[in-house]
Structures are given as structure tokens and as C-alpha cells.
Motif scaffolding. Structure first.
Motif, PDB file in Angstrom:
ATOM      1  N   SER A  57      56.326  -4.902  21.919  1.00  0.00           N
ATOM      2  CA  SER A  57      55.640  -3.612  22.115  1.00  0.00           C
ATOM      3  C   SER A  57      54.170  -3.733  21.735  1.00  0.00           C
ATOM      4  O   SER A  57      53.739  -3.191  20.712  1.00  0.00           O
ATOM      5  CB  SER A  57      56.318  -2.516  21.303  1.00  0.00           C
ATOM      6  N   PRO A  58      53.392  -4.443  22.555  1.00  0.00           N
ATOM      7  CA  PRO A  58      51.987  -4.668  22.208  1.00  0.00           C
ATOM      8  C   PRO A  58      51.181  -3.392  22.069  1.00  0.00           C
ATOM      9  O   PRO A  58      50.201  -3.357  21.330  1.00  0.00           O
ATOM     10  CB  PRO A  58      51.472  -5.531  23.368  1.00  0.00           C
ATOM     11  N   GLY A  59      51.604  -2.321  22.727  1.00  0.00           N
ATOM     12  CA  GLY A  59      50.877  -1.057  22.628  1.00  0.00           C
ATOM     13  C   GLY A  59      50.967  -0.407  21.267  1.00  0.00           C
ATOM     14  O   GLY A  59      50.204   0.505  20.965  1.00  0.00           O
ATOM     15  N   SER A  60      51.881  -0.850  20.420  1.00  0.00           N
ATOM     16  CA  SER A  60      52.034  -0.231  19.105  1.00  0.00           C
ATOM     17  C   SER A  60      51.165  -0.892  18.033  1.00  0.00           C
ATOM     18  O   SER A  60      51.122  -0.432  16.903  1.00  0.00           O
ATOM     19  CB  SER A  60      53.502  -0.255  18.673  1.00  0.00           C
ATOM     20  N   LEU A  61      50.484  -1.971  18.388  1.00  0.00           N
ATOM     21  CA  LEU A  61      49.604  -2.638  17.419  1.00  0.00           C
ATOM     22  C   LEU A  61      48.351  -1.810  17.175  1.00  0.00           C
ATOM     23  O   LEU A  61      47.892  -1.091  18.070  1.00  0.00           O
ATOM     24  CB  LEU A  61      49.214  -4.033  17.924  1.00  0.00           C
ATOM     25  N   PRO A  62      47.765  -1.894  15.978  1.00  0.00           N
ATOM     26  CA  PRO A  62      46.541  -1.141  15.694  1.00  0.00           C
ATOM     27  C   PRO A  62      45.420  -1.530  16.662  1.00  0.00           C
ATOM     28  O   PRO A  62      45.246  -2.706  16.975  1.00  0.00           O
ATOM     29  CB  PRO A  62      46.184  -1.564  14.264  1.00  0.00           C
ATOM     30  N   LEU A  65      41.807  -3.650  14.372  1.00  0.00           N
ATOM     31  CA  LEU A  65      42.434  -4.492  13.346  1.00  0.00           C
ATOM     32  C   LEU A  65      41.597  -4.595  12.083  1.00  0.00           C
ATOM     33  O   LEU A  65      42.134  -4.701  10.982  1.00  0.00           O
ATOM     34  CB  LEU A  65      42.722  -5.884  13.915  1.00  0.00           C
ATOM     35  N   HIS A  66      40.282  -4.568  12.202  1.00  0.00           N
ATOM     36  CA  HIS A  66      39.419  -4.633  11.021  1.00  0.00           C
ATOM     37  C   HIS A  66      39.648  -3.414  10.126  1.00  0.00           C
ATOM     38  O   HIS A  66      39.841  -3.543   8.916  1.00  0.00           O
ATOM     39  CB  HIS A  66      37.949  -4.741  11.430  1.00  0.00           C
ATOM     40  N   ALA A  67      39.652  -2.241  10.725  1.00  0.00           N
ATOM     41  CA  ALA A  67      39.901  -1.024   9.950  1.00  0.00           C
ATOM     42  C   ALA A  67      41.310  -1.029   9.372  1.00  0.00           C
ATOM     43  O   ALA A  67      41.522  -0.608   8.231  1.00  0.00           O
ATOM     44  CB  ALA A  67      39.696   0.213  10.821  1.00  0.00           C
ATOM     45  N   TRP A  68      42.280  -1.519  10.149  1.00  0.00           N
ATOM     46  CA  TRP A  68      43.656  -1.582   9.656  1.00  0.00           C
ATOM     47  C   TRP A  68      43.760  -2.521   8.464  1.00  0.00           C
ATOM     48  O   TRP A  68      44.407  -2.218   7.465  1.00  0.00           O
ATOM     49  CB  TRP A  68      44.579  -2.038  10.783  1.00  0.00           C
ATOM     50  N   ARG A  69      43.098  -3.676   8.555  1.00  0.00           N
ATOM     51  CA  ARG A  69      43.200  -4.676   7.490  1.00  0.00           C
ATOM     52  C   ARG A  69      42.435  -4.275   6.235  1.00  0.00           C
ATOM     53  O   ARG A  69      42.906  -4.484   5.123  1.00  0.00           O
ATOM     54  CB  ARG A  69      42.690  -6.018   8.006  1.00  0.00           C
ATOM     55  N   TYR A  70      41.244  -3.714   6.396  1.00  0.00           N
ATOM     56  CA  TYR A  70      40.386  -3.436   5.241  1.00  0.00           C
ATOM     57  C   TYR A  70      40.226  -1.957   4.926  1.00  0.00           C
ATOM     58  O   TYR A  70      39.558  -1.603   3.965  1.00  0.00           O
ATOM     59  CB  TYR A  70      39.005  -4.045   5.458  1.00  0.00           C
ATOM     60  N   GLY A  71      40.817  -1.073   5.692  1.00  0.00           N
ATOM     61  CA  GLY A  71      40.590   0.356   5.523  1.00  0.00           C
ATOM     62  C   GLY A  71      41.455   1.039   4.487  1.00  0.00           C
ATOM     63  O   GLY A  71      41.257   2.198   4.204  1.00  0.00           O
ATOM     64  N   ALA A  72      42.423   0.355   3.941  1.00  0.00           N
ATOM     65  CA  ALA A  72      43.299   0.951   2.924  1.00  0.00           C
ATOM     66  C   ALA A  72      43.425  -0.009   1.753  1.00  0.00           C
ATOM     67  O   ALA A  72      43.291  -1.223   1.907  1.00  0.00           O
ATOM     68  CB  ALA A  72      44.680   1.233   3.513  1.00  0.00           C
ATOM     69  N   SER A  73      43.682   0.535   0.612  1.00  0.00           N
ATOM     70  CA  SER A  73      43.860  -0.271  -0.593  1.00  0.00           C
ATOM     71  C   SER A  73      44.976  -1.289  -0.405  1.00  0.00           C
ATOM     72  O   SER A  73      45.986  -1.006   0.254  1.00  0.00           O
ATOM     73  CB  SER A  73      44.212   0.651  -1.759  1.00  0.00           C
ATOM     74  N   THR A  74      44.823  -2.460  -0.989  1.00  0.00           N
ATOM     75  CA  THR A  74      45.892  -3.452  -0.933  1.00  0.00           C
ATOM     76  C   THR A  74      47.041  -3.098  -1.883  1.00  0.00           C
ATOM     77  O   THR A  74      48.022  -3.817  -1.952  1.00  0.00           O
ATOM     78  CB  THR A  74      45.359  -4.866  -1.241  1.00  0.00           C
ATOM     79  N   ASP A  75      46.920  -1.977  -2.578  1.00  0.00           N
ATOM     80  CA  ASP A  75      48.052  -1.464  -3.344  1.00  0.00           C
ATOM     81  C   ASP A  75      49.085  -0.836  -2.403  1.00  0.00           C
ATOM     82  O   ASP A  75      50.178  -0.496  -2.818  1.00  0.00           O
ATOM     83  CB  ASP A  75      47.593  -0.439  -4.371  1.00  0.00           C
ATOM     84  N   LEU A  76      48.688  -0.682  -1.137  1.00  0.00           N
ATOM     85  CA  LEU A  76      49.570  -0.131  -0.114  1.00  0.00           C
ATOM     86  C   LEU A  76      49.880  -1.191   0.925  1.00  0.00           C
ATOM     87  O   LEU A  76      49.021  -1.982   1.297  1.00  0.00           O
ATOM     88  CB  LEU A  76      48.903   1.060   0.574  1.00  0.00           C
ATOM     89  N   SER A  77      51.108  -1.197   1.404  1.00  0.00           N
ATOM     90  CA  SER A  77      51.518  -2.079   2.490  1.00  0.00           C
ATOM     91  C   SER A  77      51.606  -1.218   3.748  1.00  0.00           C
ATOM     92  O   SER A  77      52.510  -0.402   3.888  1.00  0.00           O
ATOM     93  CB  SER A  77      52.873  -2.716   2.166  1.00  0.00           C
ATOM     94  N   VAL A  78      50.618  -1.382   4.629  1.00  0.00           N
ATOM     95  CA  VAL A  78      50.596  -0.603   5.867  1.00  0.00           C
ATOM     96  C   VAL A  78      51.263  -1.421   6.965  1.00  0.00           C
ATOM     97  O   VAL A  78      50.997  -2.597   7.122  1.00  0.00           O
ATOM     98  CB  VAL A  78      49.157  -0.206   6.254  1.00  0.00           C
ATOM     99  N   TRP A  79      52.146  -0.804   7.695  1.00  0.00           N
ATOM    100  CA  TRP A  79      52.865  -1.491   8.756  1.00  0.00           C
ATOM    101  C   TRP A  79      51.990  -1.564   9.994  1.00  0.00           C
ATOM    102  O   TRP A  79      51.234  -0.640  10.296  1.00  0.00           O
ATOM    103  CB  TRP A  79      54.162  -0.767   9.067  1.00  0.00           C
ATOM    104  N   ALA A  80      52.082  -2.646  10.720  1.00  0.00           N
ATOM    105  CA  ALA A  80      51.269  -2.839  11.910  1.00  0.00           C
ATOM    106  C   ALA A  80      51.832  -2.110  13.122  1.00  0.00           C
ATOM    107  O   ALA A  80      51.083  -1.655  13.980  1.00  0.00           O
ATOM    108  CB  ALA A  80      51.132  -4.321  12.234  1.00  0.00           C
ATOM    109  N   ASP A  81      53.137  -1.974  13.195  1.00  0.00           N
ATOM    110  CA  ASP A  81      53.745  -1.446  14.414  1.00  0.00           C
ATOM    111  C   ASP A  81      54.352  -0.057  14.262  1.00  0.00           C
ATOM    112  O   ASP A  81      54.913   0.478  15.211  1.00  0.00           O
ATOM    113  CB  ASP A  81      54.804  -2.412  14.939  1.00  0.00           C
TER     114      ASP A  81
END
Length: 111
Positions: A57-62, A65-81
Motif C-alpha cells: 500500500s504505497p499510498g499509505s506512506l508519509p 518523510l523528513h517531517a515524519w522522521r524529525y517532526g516528532a519526539s523520539t520518545d514517540l514511535s510514529v507508524w509509517a503506514d
């Protein structure tokens, strides 16, 4: 512009300076080895998950990606899909249950 959180760019944010200095050198070496192994395991999981999601499901990827990777604290695990977030400590324990054996398991932080 994306709002960046210090812990997304600096994993030592909020951890006191020199907090591990009192550990014996042998203990520091063990911690370094564990950190390297956890990091490598996380990298490999990320690649595997990325390939799987991109094929299914390639359409579900962020989109950003830069904002997804660096936009939230690493204290949180954000899912890609999925639009899902969990504490990164929970993800650590889910992926690395052997931390219990070496005494680095906090039952209150694990899910």
C-alpha cells in the motif's frame, strides 16, 4: 514549516550530562553494544517494514518523510503506514524482549 522537537534531532535531549560516567568502563561497553544492536535491529525492521508497505500500500506512506522522521519526539514511535503513535519505550520492549534478561526492563514502561 514543520515544528521540530529537540528530542527528534538529539536523542540525548533531557538526559543529564555525564549521567553514565560513574559506570565502570566494562558496563559502558555493554551499554554501547546494546545501543548499537538495538539501533541496527531498528534499522533492519524499518527497511523490512518500508519494503512491505511500499509493495502492499504505497499510498499509505508519509508524503513528507523528513517531517515524519524529525517532526516528532523520539520518545514517540510514529507508524509509517497508519495514523498511530505509541511510546517508543513500548516499541523498544516489543522488539527487544531480551532486555528483561539483562536487567533493563521497566515493567511500568512496557505494554
Amino acid at each position: 514549516m514543520t515544528q521540530y522537537h529537540p528530542a527528534a534531532n538529539d536523542i540525548t535531549d533531557g538526559i543529564p550530562d555525564d549521567v553514565l560516567n560513574a559506570l565502570p568502563e566494562e558496563a559502558k561497553a555493554v551499554v554501547r553494544t546494546l545501543l548499537a544492536r538495538v539501533s541496527e535491529r531498528s534499522y533492519r525492521r524499518g527497511v523490512q517494514q518500508g519494503v512491505t508497505v511500499s509493495q502492499r500500500s504505497p499510498g499509505s506512506l508519509p508524503k513528507d518523510l523528513h517531517a515524519w522522521r524529525y517532526g516528532a519526539s523520539t520518545d514517540l514511535s510514529v507508524w509509517a503506514d497508519f495514523d498511530m503513535v505509541e511510546p517508543s519505550m513500548s516499541r523498544l520492549y516489543a522488539e527487544n524482549g531480551s532486555l528483561r534478561r539483562v536487567g533493563l526492563w521497566e515493567a511500568s514502561k512496557a505494554r
